[in-house]
Write an enzyme that holds these catalytic residues in place. Sequence first.
Site, PDB file in Angstrom:
ATOM      1  N   ASN A 111      -7.171   5.678  -1.595  1.00 38.67           N
ATOM      2  CA  ASN A 111      -6.001   5.136  -1.313  1.00 38.67           C
ATOM      3  C   ASN A 111      -5.923   3.994  -2.268  1.00 38.67           C
ATOM      4  O   ASN A 111      -6.997   2.912  -2.167  1.00 38.67           O
ATOM      5  CB  ASN A 111      -5.960   4.607   0.160  1.00 38.67           C
ATOM      6  CG  ASN A 111      -4.813   3.912   0.672  1.00 38.67           C
ATOM      7  OD1 ASN A 111      -3.916   3.059  -0.183  1.00 38.67           O
ATOM      8  ND2 ASN A 111      -4.487   3.723   1.704  1.00 38.67           N
ATOM      9  N   CYS A 152      -4.609  -3.126   3.097  1.00 36.50           N
ATOM     10  CA  CYS A 152      -4.386  -2.856   4.474  1.00 36.50           C
ATOM     11  C   CYS A 152      -5.444  -3.233   5.242  1.00 36.50           C
ATOM     12  O   CYS A 152      -5.973  -4.300   5.586  1.00 36.50           O
ATOM     13  CB  CYS A 152      -3.593  -1.586   4.732  1.00 36.50           C
ATOM     14  SG  CYS A 152      -2.921  -1.605   6.320  1.00 36.50           S
ATOM     15  N   GLU A 178       0.964  -1.199  -0.102  1.00 40.74           N
ATOM     16  CA  GLU A 178      -0.009   0.014   0.060  1.00 40.74           C
ATOM     17  C   GLU A 178       1.137   1.218   0.086  1.00 40.74           C
ATOM     18  O   GLU A 178       2.105   1.322   0.677  1.00 40.74           O
ATOM     19  CB  GLU A 178      -0.813   0.048   1.352  1.00 40.74           C
ATOM     20  CG  GLU A 178      -1.662   1.114   1.489  1.00 40.74           C
ATOM     21  CD  GLU A 178      -2.499   1.172   3.068  1.00 40.74           C
ATOM     22  OE1 GLU A 178      -1.574   1.006   3.883  1.00 40.74           O
ATOM     23  OE2 GLU A 178      -3.514   1.701   3.086  1.00 40.74           O
ATOM     24  N   GLU A 200      -5.808   8.523   8.363  1.00 43.82           N
ATOM     25  CA  GLU A 200      -6.188   8.228   7.107  1.00 43.82           C
ATOM     26  C   GLU A 200      -7.825   8.696   6.670  1.00 43.82           C
ATOM     27  O   GLU A 200      -8.078   9.109   5.376  1.00 43.82           O
ATOM     28  CB  GLU A 200      -6.206   6.716   6.805  1.00 43.82           C
ATOM     29  CG  GLU A 200      -5.047   6.221   6.527  1.00 43.82           C
ATOM     30  CD  GLU A 200      -5.174   4.453   5.865  1.00 43.82           C
ATOM     31  OE1 GLU A 200      -5.726   4.276   4.889  1.00 43.82           O
ATOM     32  OE2 GLU A 200      -4.680   3.987   6.710  1.00 43.82           O
ATOM     33  N   LYS A 249      -9.528   1.450  -1.928  1.00 46.02           N
ATOM     34  CA  LYS A 249      -9.420   1.040  -0.399  1.00 46.02           C
ATOM     35  C   LYS A 249     -10.949   1.439   0.094  1.00 46.02           C
ATOM     36  O   LYS A 249     -11.263   2.666  -0.156  1.00 46.02           O
ATOM     37  CB  LYS A 249      -8.355   1.612   0.472  1.00 46.02           C
ATOM     38  CG  LYS A 249      -8.455   1.117   1.766  1.00 46.02           C
ATOM     39  CD  LYS A 249      -7.357   1.658   2.546  1.00 46.02           C
ATOM     40  CE  LYS A 249      -6.927   1.318   4.043  1.00 46.02           C
ATOM     41  NZ  LYS A 249      -5.770   1.650   4.451  1.00 46.02           N
ATOM     42  N   ASN A 302       0.493  -0.941   5.473  1.00 45.99           N
ATOM     43  CA  ASN A 302       1.192  -0.255   6.421  1.00 45.99           C
ATOM     44  C   ASN A 302       0.477  -0.306   7.645  1.00 45.99           C
ATOM     45  O   ASN A 302      -0.369   0.149   8.054  1.00 45.99           O
ATOM     46  CB  ASN A 302       1.246   1.051   5.851  1.00 45.99           C
ATOM     47  CG  ASN A 302       2.086   1.348   4.724  1.00 45.99           C
ATOM     48  OD1 ASN A 302       3.073   1.941   4.834  1.00 45.99           O
ATOM     49  ND2 ASN A 302       1.386   1.338   3.503  1.00 45.99           N
TER      50      ASN A 302
END
Length: 316
Positions: free
Chosen positions: A111, A173, A47, A147, A128, A198
Amino acid sequence: MPRHLIVGAGQLGPIARDESKARVVERLIALLHDASDQAVELLVFPELALTTFFPRWYVGDATEFDHYFHREMPDGDTQPLFDAAKELRIGFALGFAELAPDDGGTLHRYNTYTLVDRDGTEIGRFRKVHIPGHAGHEPWRQFQHAERHYFEPGPDGFEVWKAFDGIVGMALCNDRRWSETYRVMGLQGAELILIGYNTPLHYYPDPTQNALAGFHNHLVMQSGAYQNGSFIVGVAKGGIEEGVDSLAQSVIIAPSGQIIAQAITTGDEVVSARIDLDFTATYKGMLFDFERYRMPHYYGRIAAVRDDAQPPPREI
Ligand code: CDT
């Protein structure tokens, strides 16, 4: 014809805040060469593989971090990576921060994972869905996980693509912690799921989970693989990045749930495995034969996964 594929996890060590995109692309190309030495046909990067994990810093005006985002993929920074992969005939999945205008011209920040074929053309894009962390500044944390300040959930949900002689899906993730992620792709026949992550080793809301980070990482991906009869390649950006220690332990997992390859460092490293996509039938066609044994009509009124599940509307 057997459907054998050599897949690789292209794990990255830390990327410094001031590391140039050109330098990161050099590192990714070095991993491609390692992968080529292992005869890898599909290499999976983590990612946000082009930058430091910038959501650990909160800047009130999120556009100040627009330099971490890409409007085009490939662009001038990443074209050398696409050229090298095409030259080596290696497909790849690359995580990056995407700035995408919609039809009305409004910019969205996602993302994103792009899946690229061995000839350098894009096969598909995943944005994502499960955005973790927080949207505001939380000064009590030693580092942020903002995020939800920088990204909105991808509107397209979990799709799969016919690629690399199989059916391939992607997740990023935090998506890997949710059983729906795997099942929605499993219901579409996913045989290979690519996941970049991550994951800080310190979880400030509940530090008792810190020691379990590696266990939870493998637990969710191994069960997702097993319960859906799919291979999984899970790839970290690990090591100590800007003072934040992050989980490595990239893995390749079989439909049996067994780990068949695992990274041994916390830095740039390629691990690979030759997988037989037909082996997925052992699980999909027997114990997890969805058509035969799945019981959607008995799951109750609030079953989250329905056969006719639709992605949510764009305005969330
Ligand atoms: N990048 C990412 O999604 N990381 C999350 C951290 C969760 S704690 C806010 C993860 O699920 O690993």
